[in-house]
Motif scaffolding. Structure first.
Motif, PDB file in Angstrom:
ATOM      1  N   VAL A 114      26.116  89.048 -28.624  1.00  0.00           N
ATOM      2  CA  VAL A 114      26.009  90.384 -28.041  1.00  0.00           C
ATOM      3  C   VAL A 114      25.649  90.293 -26.556  1.00  0.00           C
ATOM      4  CG1 VAL A 114      23.561  90.853 -28.534  1.00  0.00           C
ATOM      5  CG2 VAL A 114      25.209  92.730 -28.526  1.00  0.00           C
ATOM      6  N   ASN A 115      24.869  89.270 -26.154  1.00  0.00           N
ATOM      7  CA  ASN A 115      24.610  89.065 -24.723  1.00  0.00           C
ATOM      8  C   ASN A 115      25.904  88.768 -23.974  1.00  0.00           C
ATOM      9  OD1 ASN A 115      21.888  89.474 -25.084  1.00  0.00           O
ATOM     10  ND2 ASN A 115      21.259  87.432 -24.460  1.00  0.00           N
ATOM     11  N   GLN A 116      26.773  87.967 -24.600  1.00  0.00           N
ATOM     12  CA  GLN A 116      28.064  87.663 -23.978  1.00  0.00           C
ATOM     13  C   GLN A 116      28.968  88.886 -23.952  1.00  0.00           C
ATOM     14  OE1 GLN A 116      29.555  84.282 -26.174  1.00  0.00           O
ATOM     15  NE2 GLN A 116      27.826  82.971 -25.591  1.00  0.00           N
ATOM     16  N   ASP A 117      28.981  89.664 -25.029  1.00  0.00           N
ATOM     17  CA  ASP A 117      29.796  90.885 -25.066  1.00  0.00           C
ATOM     18  C   ASP A 117      29.325  91.881 -24.006  1.00  0.00           C
ATOM     19  OD1 ASP A 117      31.182  89.810 -27.192  1.00  0.00           O
ATOM     20  OD2 ASP A 117      30.109  90.966 -28.717  1.00  0.00           O
ATOM     21  N   ALA A 118      27.996  92.021 -23.882  1.00  0.00           N
ATOM     22  CA  ALA A 118      27.453  92.961 -22.896  1.00  0.00           C
ATOM     23  C   ALA A 118      27.783  92.504 -21.477  1.00  0.00           C
ATOM     24  CB  ALA A 118      25.936  93.088 -23.073  1.00  0.00           C
ATOM     25  N   LEU A 119      27.715  91.202 -21.238  1.00  0.00           N
ATOM     26  CA  LEU A 119      28.070  90.693 -19.917  1.00  0.00           C
ATOM     27  C   LEU A 119      29.551  90.923 -19.626  1.00  0.00           C
ATOM     28  CD1 LEU A 119      27.470  89.192 -17.310  1.00  0.00           C
ATOM     29  CD2 LEU A 119      27.732  87.027 -18.550  1.00  0.00           C
ATOM     30  N   GLN A 120      30.403  90.748 -20.630  1.00  0.00           N
ATOM     31  CA  GLN A 120      31.837  90.983 -20.430  1.00  0.00           C
ATOM     32  C   GLN A 120      32.096  92.411 -19.984  1.00  0.00           C
ATOM     33  OE1 GLN A 120      34.134  88.328 -20.892  1.00  0.00           O
ATOM     34  NE2 GLN A 120      35.316  89.766 -19.680  1.00  0.00           N
TER      35      GLN A 120
END
Length: 595
Positions: free
Chosen positions: A462-468
């Motif tokens: 979810v951290n990666q999705d939010a950064l995307q």
């Protein structure tokens, strides 16, 4: 407590009664072994008897220790010259269970040392039982846990101990941030689902922060357990196997509060500067040793068990790491070998490998490039070629791994802090390999289908999705904040680097921001030996433009909110005060947007 054994089976001398068919070793919650005898005679096993029915044996042992603790057969010995073997049962008392009366309690190390000095201190029966159970010692502290039970579940909101982040000024500076609290209150509506980023407009400089950044639940769990343990045990020695999390400021703060680290994040033992001795060698019964969020290898845990040190009570392993171990066990039970996508030198991967190798042949691969080399092994035309190609993997696989046999059926698990897309790419590549070797219809038999997402950490994802989502907002530069050895932080940096190129920076704290035009960038050592690995390099920072600049800012899962706010404060200080809005005004604006 009832009698230990009946009158016809009390002999536990060097040559025990041939009618004996079992013995029991009972450990307390501190992993101290209960032994009988001593004084003028030798120490003896906790219990023994002639019953052959396991249910009858359990009833006998339960009559001694009570109804609660589990009793399991872990080993056997004495099957020589056609004689029946003697089964060694183990029992681990829970903290609430009373110790049986009249026993002596000793660590395995203390008992072993005494036996080496004088073998007569323990009878042959006890010595044989100890030798037999040694390979299974790792199981002792977990006898009372079910296969699907987690050692340390995520705390609910009502269970959180937020006081540890606000205990004194030092803690407040490190952990507290009104700015980050506001963003999370407004943007982080769901723990597992990314939302649109927050935009903080200070006037001369704007920041874009993802909805999800900083501490995950596993890190919060570990931090709270560490601070609580120190506070609850004044006067006792409190250790950590290695770094609690990959953040130097958190680890240093714990060190200043009295926590002592036994080894580095690479497993190198540390020494006591006052004595020059290995800290592991100075551990004694009654010491407290915490397990970090990454978990620990069985070898390290066994060292604690042998020293009479509690393991479970102070285990801060993230339950999502433990979830990987449970998945690996399920795959192994279905007949699969385990492929671990991870960095072999990382604590989590070491712990995962240690757990996987108990259940199935296991091998570690770092990335897709290594997966391709493994694919070449699988597709080798003959055994000789396969063995030659596999030689490079020998240091990264479990003992006895046979590439001819153990690469036939695979399941993939991963180090939880890596990029999801890379793990999926590895699995998809292996699908093509098995399709080429066995045909498309046989792929499902040779590669576990559910492993494509079964062990991915949702917090990392979810951290990666939010950064995307934040990357789409655009910015003049991107800063990712995290520890020097934080794998998940590096994955976030990679995403920023792919988008911003040379305008993406990896820093540890606000001290790396030197000015509007200069910043100290850290080169994460993703692969040993790569150019500049581990170096800190001074680089150009913000563009010289006659307009407000925009910075994308995020932090890894082990980055405290206080450091994020300190980075904002440091960068703001580089601009004229009259060109900036106040922190309070920006926080109020963020909260108003969520109203």
């Amino acid at each position: 407590m009832t009698a230990l054994v009946d009158s016809e089976s009390t002999s536990t001398s060097t040559t025990p009664d041939r009618s004996l068919r079992w013995c029991a070793l009972v450990f307390d919650a501190q992993n101290l072994l209960g032994v009988r005898g001593g004084g003028d005679g030798p120490w003896e096993v906790s219990a023994c008897g002639s019953e052959t029915d396991p249910a009858a044996v359990r009833r006998r042992i339960t009559a001694i220790v009570g109804e609660g603790p589990m009793v399991e057969p872990l080993a056997s010995f004495g099957a020589e010259h056609g004689e029946p073997s003697i089964v060694v049962y183990a029992c681990s008392l829970r903290p609430e269970d009373p110790r049986p009366d009249g026993w002596s309690w000793t660590s395995i190390v203390r008992l072993r040392t005494a036996i080496l000095a004088n073998t007569s201190v323990a009878d042959g029966f006890l010595r044989a039982a100890l030798r037999a159970i040694e390979p299974q010692l790792i199981r002792v502290p977990y006898l009372n846990f079910g296969e699907n039970e987690y050692l340390y579940r995520f705390r609910t909101e009502s269970q959180r101990n937020r006081a540890v982040y606000n205990s004194d000024d030092r803690g407040r500076v490190l952990y507290q941030s009104a700015l980050c609290d506001a963003i999370k209150a407004v943007r982080r509506q769901k723990e597992r689902t990314a939302d649109d980023p927050a935009v903080l407009d200070f006037g001369a400089v704007r920041y874009v922060l993802p909805s999800h950044f900083g501490f995950c639940l596993g890190v919060q769990n570990a931090i709270e357990r560490a601070y609580e343990t120190i506070a609850e045990n004044p006067g006792r020695r409190v250790y950590m196997i290695s770094e609690l999390i990959h953040n130097p400021f958190v680890n240093d703060d714990l060190r200043e509060r009295g926590l002592v680290y036994l080894q580095t994040d690479r497993g190198v033992h540390l020494k006591n500067p006052a004595t020059g001795r290995d800290l592991w060698d100075e551990l004694v019964e009654g010491d407290i040793v915490l397990t970090p969020a990454f978990g620990a290898t069985d070898a390290d845990k066994v060292k604690l068990i042998e020293r009479g040190i509690a393991v479970n009570r102070y285990d801060a392993t993230c339950m999502l790491v433990e979830k990987v171990w449970k998945a690996a066990r399920r795959y192994a039970q279905s007949g699969y070998s385990i492929v671990i996508h991870g960095k072999g030198e990382h604590e989590e991967t070491k712990a995962t490998f240690s757990n996987c190798a108990k259940y199935a042949p296991s091998i570690v691969i770092r990335d897709l490039a290594e997966a391709r080399r493994l694919g070449e092994v699988i597709l080798a035309p003959d055994r000789e070629t396969r063995l030659a190609r596999f030689a490079a993997f020998a240091p990264y696989c479990s003992g006895g791994f046979d590439p001819e046999r153990d690469l036939d059926r695979l399941a993939v698990v991963n180090q939880t802090t890596l990029l999801r897309n890379e793990t999926v790419a590895i699995i998809e590549y292996l699908e093509t390999v098995f399709a080429e070797r066995f045909g498309a219809d046989a792929v499902e038999h040779h590669l576990h289908a559910r492993s494509k997402g079964d062990t991915l950490c949702y917090a990392t994802q979810v951290n990666q999705d939010a950064l995307q989502r934040a990357l789409r907002a655009g910015a003049d530069a991107a800063i990712v904040v995290g520890g020097r050895n934080s794998s998940n932080t590096y994955q976030l940096f990679r995403m920023c680097r792919d988008h911003f190129g040379a305008r993406a920076f990896y820093i540890q704290s606000e001290h790396h921001v030197l000015g509007r035009d200069r910043i100290r960038h850290y080169h994460y050592p993703y692969k040993p030996g790569q150019p500049k690995a581990g170096d800190v390099e001074e680089l150009p920072f913000l563009p010289d433009v006659d307009r407000p600049v925009t910075i994308l800012l995020t932090g890894g899962a082990s980055c405290p909110d206080g450091i994020i706010q300190q980075v904002v404060t440091r960068i703001n200080a580089l601009f004229p005060a009259e060109s900036l809005r106040s922190m309070e005004a920006v926080v109020d604006e963020v909260l108003a947007c969520g109203a």
